[in-house]
Design an enzyme around this catalytic site. Structure first.
Site, mmCIF file in Angstrom:
data_model
loop_
_atom_site.group_PDB
_atom_site.id
_atom_site.type_symbol
_atom_site.label_atom_id
_atom_site.label_comp_id
_atom_site.label_asym_id
_atom_site.label_seq_id
_atom_site.Cartn_x
_atom_site.Cartn_y
_atom_site.Cartn_z
ATOM 1 N N ASP A 100 51.750 -2.119 -3.436
ATOM 2 C CA ASP A 100 51.284 -3.361 -2.800
ATOM 3 C C ASP A 100 50.096 -3.068 -1.885
ATOM 4 O O ASP A 100 49.689 -1.910 -1.731
ATOM 5 C CB ASP A 100 52.431 -4.030 -2.020
ATOM 6 N N GLU A 126 45.068 2.954 -4.705
ATOM 7 C CA GLU A 126 43.877 2.230 -5.202
ATOM 8 C C GLU A 126 42.759 2.273 -4.160
ATOM 9 O O GLU A 126 42.040 1.289 -3.946
ATOM 10 C CB GLU A 126 44.243 0.765 -5.516
ATOM 11 N N GLU A 149 52.629 -5.956 -6.031
ATOM 12 C CA GLU A 149 52.267 -7.111 -5.198
ATOM 13 C C GLU A 149 53.334 -8.204 -5.165
ATOM 14 O O GLU A 149 53.030 -9.372 -5.399
ATOM 15 C CB GLU A 149 50.920 -7.683 -5.667
#
Ligand code: XIL
Length: 355
Positions: free
Chosen positions: A204, A267, A162
């Site tokens: 990210d 994710e 991120e």
């Protein structure tokens, strides 16, 4: 092989039934779940994983059994983060993360490390008064101590997490403030020095809903590659939701693949409670719509060159395990298993999409 084939035929029959009839005759996930004796890891043509935490494997037998049965790749949801693994400047706590790595090895699963460098730092570091040389030393020492500890056991890492802001520029997080934008490239170099065989990812979110984020992330990766920085993969978190347009998912995956890097859907979850309704109930119609989005993701991912398919990882296992519940404080049902670990329509849609 014969068993696999006959299960496959059964699955195809089930899938065609589900996709033709689901609106009029929604099929209970429990019924389907018990009728198919093969699992995600058998049917997916690329590694398929989940992020897990050992508190749940220790306390929920069904969670543990589902993890053991379904996946061939694991990520630690929290145990390898700096806040967990680095309780103080001069100490590392590996026991928690070691247990996940042991568990993965015991079950013949690949272990993906998450994450070495992220803005969510421990409190002691936030208060650390050192100058940029001291911060650089902490960064290097942290990366190299952790990667060295797991060398040969953790074959891939989310090195930086991120680091791009919503407008596509480098996020001005604590690492940026202390060390400037070069911390990103140097983090990859430090990790590579510690384990030259490890596959190193930049991870990210938001590729699917923001062109600014997507372009910023992809250009960061292109410039790292142009500078010969040892980066091997791009992780798309893909914490997405039921309102996303399927084409936005396809564009996110295709544009990441256009970098030439390994692609990890790292994710994945698909939120359904978009109004933060405290009494939200998942209806069969919404479950079917959610399944269709999982199908689109698996189908697009399977269309990438197999040399770029690192795999798909969901962010935990069942709808009760999702980080979204404690983080946002509302019920949500974003995963392919329901609250009792029955297979949802999403489960079959993933298999259908990938094949
Ligand atoms: C989340 C975990 O799931 C939570 O349990 C924890 O409290 C906070 O972090 N992006 C990431 C993950 O890269 O590490 C985050 O995980 C979710 C968003």
């Amino acid at each position: 092989m014969k068993t696999l084939l006959s299960s496959w035929m059964l699955l195809l029959t089930v899938l065609s039934f589900v996709s033709c009839e689901r609106v009029l005759f929604p099929v209970p996930a429990e019924g389907l779940g018990t009728s198919v004796d093969t699992t995600l890891k058998d049917f997916m043509p690329f590694p398929f994983g989940a992020a897990i935490n050992m508190t749940r494997t220790d306390t929920q037998p069904l969670y543990k059994a589902t993890v053991e049965r379904e996946y061939n790749s694991l990520t630690s949801e929290g145990a390898m983060k700096m806040r967990s693994i680095r309780p103080a400047i001069d100490s590392f706590y590996f026991a928690g993360a070691d247990r996940i790595v042991d568990f993965a090895e015991l079950n013949g699963m690949r272990m993906h490390g998450h994450t070495l460098v992220w803005a969510a730092i421990p409190d002691w570091l936030r208060d650390f008064p050192g100058d940029s040389t001291a911060w650089e030393q902490i960064l290097k020492n942290h990366i190299q101590t952790v990667v060295t500890h797991y060398k040969g056991r953790v074959a891939s890492w989310d090195v930086v997490n991120e680091a791009i802001a919503d407008n596509g520029t480098i996020r001005q997080n604590i690492w940026y403030q202390k060390l400037g934008p070069g911390y990103i490239a140097r983090s990859f170099q430090y990790a590579h020095e510690a384990d030259s065989a490890a596959l190193l990812f930049y991870n990210d979110y938001g590729h699917e809903y923001s062109s600014a984020r997507r372009n910023g992330i992809n250009s960061l990766l292109r410039s790292l590659l142009a500078d010969s920085v040892p980066v091997h993969g791009i992780g798309l978190q893909m914490h997405t939701n039921i309102n996303i347009h399927p084409n936005a998912l396809r564009v996110a995956i295709d544009s990441a693949a256009a970098t030439g890097l390994l692609v990890h859907i790292s994710e994945l979850d698909i939120s359904v409670n978009r109004t933060n309704d405290p009494n939200y109930v998942l209806t069969p119609a919404v479950e079917a719509d959610q399944a269709e989005l999982f199908r689109v993701i698996a189908e697009k991912y399977a269309s990438l060159p197999s040399s770029q398919q690192f795999g798909i990882t969901t962010w935990n296992v069942g709808d009760l395990d999702t980080w979204r519940r404690p983080t946002y404080g509302f019920p949500d049902f974003p995963l392919p298993f329901d609250v009792d670990y029955n297979r949802k329509l999403a489960y079959y849609a993933l298999i259908e999409g990938a094949n």
